[in-house]
Motif scaffolding. Structure first.
Motif, PDB file in Angstrom:
ATOM      1  N   ALA A 249      34.966  27.228  36.884  1.00 23.45           N
ATOM      2  CA  ALA A 249      35.762  28.572  36.610  1.00 23.45           C
ATOM      3  C   ALA A 249      35.742  29.416  37.600  1.00 23.45           C
ATOM      4  CB  ALA A 249      35.411  29.114  35.029  1.00 23.45           C
ATOM      5  N   GLY A 250      35.988  28.984  38.801  1.00 25.65           N
ATOM      6  CA  GLY A 250      36.075  30.296  39.861  1.00 25.65           C
ATOM      7  C   GLY A 250      37.036  31.243  39.663  1.00 25.65           C
ATOM      8  N   THR A 251      36.924  32.123  40.152  1.00 25.43           N
ATOM      9  CA  THR A 251      37.386  33.453  39.849  1.00 25.43           C
ATOM     10  C   THR A 251      38.486  33.876  40.947  1.00 25.43           C
ATOM     11  OG1 THR A 251      36.006  35.226  40.649  1.00 25.43           O
ATOM     12  CG2 THR A 251      35.823  34.457  38.298  1.00 25.43           C
ATOM     13  N   ASP A 252      38.380  33.136  41.834  1.00 20.57           N
ATOM     14  CA  ASP A 252      39.363  33.423  43.160  1.00 20.57           C
ATOM     15  C   ASP A 252      40.809  33.478  42.933  1.00 20.57           C
ATOM     16  OD1 ASP A 252      38.782  30.803  43.223  1.00 20.57           O
ATOM     17  OD2 ASP A 252      37.969  30.731  45.222  1.00 20.57           O
ATOM     18  N   GLY A 253      41.176  32.881  41.815  1.00 21.18           N
ATOM     19  CA  GLY A 253      42.746  33.066  41.570  1.00 21.18           C
ATOM     20  C   GLY A 253      43.006  34.439  40.831  1.00 21.18           C
ATOM     21  N   LEU A 254      41.957  35.225  40.565  1.00 18.04           N
ATOM     22  CA  LEU A 254      42.546  36.391  40.225  1.00 18.04           C
ATOM     23  C   LEU A 254      42.866  37.578  40.994  1.00 18.04           C
ATOM     24  CD1 LEU A 254      39.232  37.209  37.913  1.00 18.04           C
ATOM     25  CD2 LEU A 254      41.266  36.527  36.966  1.00 18.04           C
ATOM     26  N   LYS A 255      43.702  38.318  40.558  1.00 24.73           N
ATOM     27  CA  LYS A 255      44.434  39.361  41.426  1.00 24.73           C
ATOM     28  C   LYS A 255      43.211  40.305  41.812  1.00 24.73           C
ATOM     29  CE  LYS A 255      47.905  42.810  40.952  1.00 24.73           C
ATOM     30  NZ  LYS A 255      47.536  44.017  41.627  1.00 24.73           N
TER      31      LYS A 255
END
Ligand SMILES: [Zn+2]
Length: 374
Positions: A249-255
């Motif tokens: 669940a990496g968060t680097d796809g978040l705006k």
């Protein structure tokens, strides 16, 4: 049945060094937010020590592990060693805990599988894990070990026959795919930004029996993510019907993450994980990328609530103590040149913007539906 949050004390104050995207605190602030809110109890929290070399050789080469320990001890290596192991060169620095920190994350992921296998737990969160680029004998993409592969191997060792690995990070899980290619016990799904490093994870590879690669365009939005989730990922996961699910669940796809051009909100990110966590009774949720410390800490703290089906608690404003924790985080990035934007500090949930599902995303769904007969 209990759920657990696994971590390690070594993460407190551990950073990769000046100028590196991971010269930020992520694990500790995520824990601090949960403690301030009384969302996690001491008995749910398990701190693990580093894995031994012996434990890590189920995947990694012993000479590489010894080099990692040597690098930690002497804080340097000979140039030929640096080049051979991709360590202390490029994006993989020799930092103070260069063996102990990834070995602790790996221990948490492996021990989590033991807990799940022995019915001590149903769901475990280890946001210190998710190092999906690490190779068996060299460092890659900020990853020194590969706790994702180690967790999958442990699951096989404990007799799980249908293992599902879902990777939500903006980058493709190249090392995990290479290792488990064509392995029918392990199904791999990765959604990642197209044409981004390591430039692997092509859509055509979804023709391979155990792979579903979903490369998405820049500006990938909430509506597109939900469309792919409902049309591709959930039906496929249900067909796989796994005994155990591991979610990176990496968060680097978040705006507002600086390492990708995806623009997801944290509510879509949490919704995705909440839909995936009950695909099987036993689920391990890992961390991964995440290079904006403010939004990553909130997202990972939120994952603990999602794992416990308590995400409704996120519908509130951040209290002053939580804001203080976030404000104390140091980040050298142009996005905070004029201070930390209020939108990251005020409330847990990002504003959602209704956006169109583009033709390119429609075509991705149709293409993979046809291959996988969904
Ligand atoms: Zn990433």
């Amino acid at each position: 049945m209990k759920n657990f949050l696994f971590s390690s004390k070594i993460f407190k104050g551990s950073r990769y060094g000046e100028g590196h995207p991971l010269n930020i605190d992520r694990v500790w602030p995520s824990l601090d937010l949960l403690k301030i809110m009384n969302w996690v109890s001491n008995e749910q929290l398990v701190f693990n020590e580093p894995a031994s070399i012996d434990e890590l050789t189920i995947f990694h080469d012993i000479d590489y592990l010894r080099i990692l320990q040597k690098a930690e001890k002497f804080q340097d290596l000979e140039l030929k060693e640096k080049k051979k192991y991709n360590l202390g060169v490029g994006v993989n620095p020799i930092f103070k805990e260069v063996y102990s920190r990834p070995a602790s994350a790996a221990k948490s992921s492996m021990r989590a599988i033991e807990f799940l296998a022995s019915n001590k737990a149903e769901k475990i969160l280890n946001f210190s894990g998710g190092t999906h680029h690490g190779r068996k004998n060299f460092a890659s993409g900020f990853c020194f070990l590969n706790d994702c592969i180690l967790a999958i191997l442990k699951a096989k060792e404990f007799g799980f026959n249908k293992i599902l690995y879902i990777d939500l990070d903006a980058h493709h899980c190249d090392a995990v795919q290479d290792y488990f290619l064509d392995n029918d016990n392990v199904q791999l799904i990765s959604i990642h930004e197209k044409n981004k490093w390591p430039r692997t994870g092509k859509i055509e590879e979804s023709k391979i029996n155990n792979l579903m690669n979903i490369p998405v365009p820049e500006n990938f939005n909430d509506n597109e993510m939900l469309f792919i989730l409902n049309e591709l990922i959930i039906p496929y996961c249900k067909a796989v019907n796994p005994d155990i699910t591991i979610i990176q669940a990496g968060t680097d796809g978040l705006k507002d993450d600086p390492q990708s051009k995806m623009i997801l909100s944290n509510s879509t990110y949490w919704h995705t994980i909440s839909m995936l966590k009950d695909i099987s009774t036993k689920t391990l949720i890992l961390g991964g990328g995440g290079y904006n410390p403010y939004i990553t800490a909130k997202a990972w703290a939120g994952n603990w609530l999602v794992l416990n089906s308590k995400e409704k608690l996120l519908q509130s404003k951040l209290n002053d103590e939580c804001k203080e924790i976030l404000r104390s985080l140091k980040w050298k990035n142009s996005r905070v040149r004029n201070g930390i934007p209020n939108k990251w500090l005020d409330k847990w949930i990002d504003d959602e913007v209704e956006m169109q599902i583009r033709d390119e995303v429609n075509e991705i769904v149709l293409y993979i539906q046809k291959i996988k007969k969904l």
